[in-house]
Design an enzyme around this catalytic site. Sequence first.
Site, PDB file in Angstrom:
ATOM      1  N   ASP A  40      -6.870   4.335  -4.836  1.00  0.00           N
ATOM      2  CA  ASP A  40      -7.568   4.230  -3.549  1.00  0.00           C
ATOM      3  C   ASP A  40      -8.184   5.620  -3.322  1.00  0.00           C
ATOM      4  O   ASP A  40      -8.372   6.367  -4.302  1.00  0.00           O
ATOM      5  CB  ASP A  40      -6.591   3.829  -2.424  1.00  0.00           C
ATOM      6  CG  ASP A  40      -7.288   3.476  -1.116  1.00  0.00           C
ATOM      7  OD1 ASP A  40      -7.809   2.358  -1.011  1.00  0.00           O
ATOM      8  OD2 ASP A  40      -7.336   4.305  -0.194  1.00  0.00           O
TER       9      ASP A  40
ATOM     10  N   LYS B 219       0.863  -1.188   0.000  1.00  0.00           N
ATOM     11  CA  LYS B 219       0.000   0.000   0.000  1.00  0.00           C
ATOM     12  C   LYS B 219       0.889   1.224   0.000  1.00  0.00           C
ATOM     13  O   LYS B 219       2.037   1.159   0.471  1.00  0.00           O
ATOM     14  CB  LYS B 219      -0.883   0.006   1.241  1.00  0.00           C
ATOM     15  CG  LYS B 219      -2.105   0.883   1.110  1.00  0.00           C
ATOM     16  CD  LYS B 219      -3.258   0.194   0.383  1.00  0.00           C
ATOM     17  CE  LYS B 219      -4.374   1.155   0.055  1.00  0.00           C
ATOM     18  NZ  LYS B 219      -5.533   0.464  -0.521  1.00  0.00           N
TER      19      LYS B 219
HETATM   20  P1  NDP Z   1     -12.791   7.841  -3.306  1.00  0.00           P
HETATM   21  O1  NDP Z   1     -11.723   8.815  -3.097  1.00  0.00           O
HETATM   22  O2  NDP Z   1     -13.320   7.605  -4.662  1.00  0.00           O
HETATM   23  O3  NDP Z   1     -14.041   8.199  -2.358  1.00  0.00           O
HETATM   24  C1  NDP Z   1     -13.891   8.280  -0.980  1.00  0.00           C
HETATM   25  C2  NDP Z   1     -15.230   8.687  -0.371  1.00  0.00           C
HETATM   26  O4  NDP Z   1     -15.126   8.599   1.036  1.00  0.00           O
HETATM   27  C3  NDP Z   1     -15.604  10.116  -0.683  1.00  0.00           C
HETATM   28  O5  NDP Z   1     -17.006  10.235  -0.695  1.00  0.00           O
HETATM   29  C4  NDP Z   1     -15.009  10.872   0.504  1.00  0.00           C
HETATM   30  O6  NDP Z   1     -15.610  12.113   0.787  1.00  0.00           O
HETATM   31  C5  NDP Z   1     -15.286   9.891   1.620  1.00  0.00           C
HETATM   32  N1  NDP Z   1     -14.305  10.089   2.692  1.00  0.00           N
HETATM   33  C6  NDP Z   1     -12.947  10.015   2.593  1.00  0.00           C
HETATM   34  N2  NDP Z   1     -12.374  10.296   3.766  1.00  0.00           N
HETATM   35  C7  NDP Z   1     -13.384  10.536   4.621  1.00  0.00           C
HETATM   36  C8  NDP Z   1     -13.442  10.868   5.984  1.00  0.00           C
HETATM   37  N3  NDP Z   1     -12.321  11.002   6.710  1.00  0.00           N
HETATM   38  N4  NDP Z   1     -14.670  11.017   6.550  1.00  0.00           N
HETATM   39  C9  NDP Z   1     -15.811  10.877   5.811  1.00  0.00           C
HETATM   40  N5  NDP Z   1     -15.819  10.567   4.513  1.00  0.00           N
HETATM   41  C10 NDP Z   1     -14.623  10.397   3.930  1.00  0.00           C
HETATM   42  O7  NDP Z   1     -12.249   6.473  -2.644  1.00  0.00           O
HETATM   43  P2  NDP Z   1     -12.741   4.984  -2.897  1.00  0.00           P
HETATM   44  O8  NDP Z   1     -14.202   4.944  -3.121  1.00  0.00           O
HETATM   45  O9  NDP Z   1     -11.832   4.382  -3.867  1.00  0.00           O
HETATM   46  O10 NDP Z   1     -12.394   4.318  -1.482  1.00  0.00           O
HETATM   47  C11 NDP Z   1     -13.332   4.262  -0.407  1.00  0.00           C
HETATM   48  C12 NDP Z   1     -12.913   3.181   0.578  1.00  0.00           C
HETATM   49  O11 NDP Z   1     -12.880   1.910  -0.100  1.00  0.00           O
HETATM   50  C13 NDP Z   1     -11.520   3.331   1.198  1.00  0.00           C
HETATM   51  O12 NDP Z   1     -11.538   2.806   2.503  1.00  0.00           O
HETATM   52  C14 NDP Z   1     -10.650   2.448   0.321  1.00  0.00           C
HETATM   53  O13 NDP Z   1      -9.470   2.025   0.985  1.00  0.00           O
HETATM   54  C15 NDP Z   1     -11.602   1.293   0.072  1.00  0.00           C
HETATM   55  N6  NDP Z   1     -11.294   0.464  -1.087  1.00  0.00           N
HETATM   56  C16 NDP Z   1     -11.207   1.016  -2.330  1.00  0.00           C
HETATM   57  C17 NDP Z   1     -10.940   0.205  -3.416  1.00  0.00           C
HETATM   58  C18 NDP Z   1     -10.935   0.732  -4.809  1.00  0.00           C
HETATM   59  O14 NDP Z   1     -10.860  -0.091  -5.729  1.00  0.00           O
HETATM   60  N7  NDP Z   1     -11.041   2.023  -5.044  1.00  0.00           N
HETATM   61  C19 NDP Z   1     -10.658  -1.232  -3.249  1.00  0.00           C
HETATM   62  C20 NDP Z   1     -10.891  -1.724  -1.910  1.00  0.00           C
HETATM   63  C21 NDP Z   1     -11.158  -0.880  -0.878  1.00  0.00           C
HETATM   64  P3  NDP Z   1     -14.835  13.490   0.407  1.00  0.00           P
HETATM   65  O15 NDP Z   1     -14.957  13.591  -1.073  1.00  0.00           O
HETATM   66  O16 NDP Z   1     -15.563  14.554   1.160  1.00  0.00           O
HETATM   67  O17 NDP Z   1     -13.409  13.311   0.873  1.00  0.00           O
END
Ligand code: NDP
Length: 445
Positions: A166, A126
């Site tokens: 991510d 990571k």
């Molecule tokens: P994105 O950046 O596309 O989206 C993240 C989302 O989570 C946004 O809506 C963001 O809001 C919100 N968010 C981030 N930080 C916070 C916080 N501290 N408090 C509240 N909301 C928050 O990321 P992903 O969708 O790719 O990832 C989301 C989760 O899924 C993570 O935990 C990631 O590790 C996990 N994941 C992702 C994978 C992938 O293929 N992308 C694979 C497996 C797991 P805002 O825009 O306001 O920051």
Amino acid sequence: MSSSLTSLFSEVTKLNPNEPEFLQAVEEFLTSVVPFIEKHDNYKADHLLQRLIEPERVIIFRVPWLDDKGEMQVNRGFRVEYNSTIGPYKGGLRFHPSVNLSILKFLGFEQIFKNALTGLPMGGGKGGSDFDPKGKSDNEVMKFCQSFMLELSRHIGPNTDVPAGDIGVGGREIGYLFGQYKRIKNEFTGVLTGKGQGWGGSLIRPEATGYGLVYFLREMLRAQNMTIQDKVIAISGSGNVAQYACEKAIDLGAKVVTLSDSSGYIYDPNGIDKKKLEYVVELKTIHRGRISEYAQNFNCSFVKGKTPWEVKCDIALPCATQNELNEKDAKTLVQNKCVAVCEGANMPSTIDAVNYFLSNRILFAPGKAANAGGVAVSGLEMSQNSLRLHWSREEVDEKLQIIMRDIHQACLKYGESKEYIDYVKGANIAGFIKIADAMIDQGLV
Ligand code: NDP
């Protein structure tokens, strides 16, 4: 905790002070795995757990870049190359101001077992940076990505370490990172996954984590003779994982009533349909706007500064970030008769929340099993790059469904008892066995 678990965990705590997220992930893992090892002598030797918990390599580097005003900026870059026992290090890059070593070590540690569960030959890693893409121009994001890759390129490669996206790293960032790697190395290889369709990306990769999550949920419900049809679902987040989980849930007949971002959540009691979801995708990926704009546009409520777990639902899919669902939220969900919680994000539930779900016999799937679809299709992207082939959407989607079904089966194998299916235990033990057996075969490395 048993005495061997307590002494191992206190050793790990002493070695890794100020790393709360990392310690949380290790504690959750050890709680399942130590009792298993106590009954299986072949895993007791060789300091297997100590070796697993220690990353093979951690790289920390300076990332200097010039902003649009011509001023110098500096961020910190990281890559945790955690475990390469069953394949090249594989895991995403996160760009978010909260990024630190503790968060990346927890993510890298969980990635080892997640990748093992997919059945594909991928080790765990990571990386990322405390760079915040929010509010930056495309030019600034490109400058940052190019500087980040200038250093990272020394450490990665298609047979060594293959990063992906991510939080904060989507198609735009992968494009800039890939372009810079290609320029530095003068070679076109599958060094990153999540690439664009025209230059080596796999179909279904953007959708894979969210779709895979709902496929896993379908398996969980099927094992209880239930379906997704007509279930009310609360989703947090509105990024990549949340968007495609929402899409697949709608396709399978569910009613999704919430989405969120770091400023709060929207509650749409009529359900988010495909048209409204299209609006969210455009809002988040093109305009980079706030989810509150959805509430203004579709005349529903926006609850500022809160997470959606207070909304009455049958199923909860946390898809935003770590520790976004605490014990109080878990109690509210159980009180509201929620039947299943499936983690799209990595470690979104605190340990207390997980324990509450388990002791109340709620169907609970940990991220390392339920969100493995993303890295699984990344693995399929690597295979296509090596073969110089491009599989159809249907082919990739079918493989993804099979992988999620197999992960569910592996969880049942080690987590099912007469009274309950403990998916946390099942996922941890199944992932551990695959890695541990290979580590034993490969000797002291
Ligand atoms: P994105 O950046 O596309 O989206 C993240 C989302 O989570 C946004 O809506 C963001 O809001 C919100 N968010 C981030 N930080 C916070 C916080 N501290 N408090 C509240 N909301 C928050 O990321 P992903 O969708 O790719 O990832 C989301 C989760 O899924 C993570 O935990 C990631 O590790 C996990 N994941 C992702 C994978 C992938 O293929 N992308 C694979 C497996 C797991 P805002 O825009 O306001 O920051």
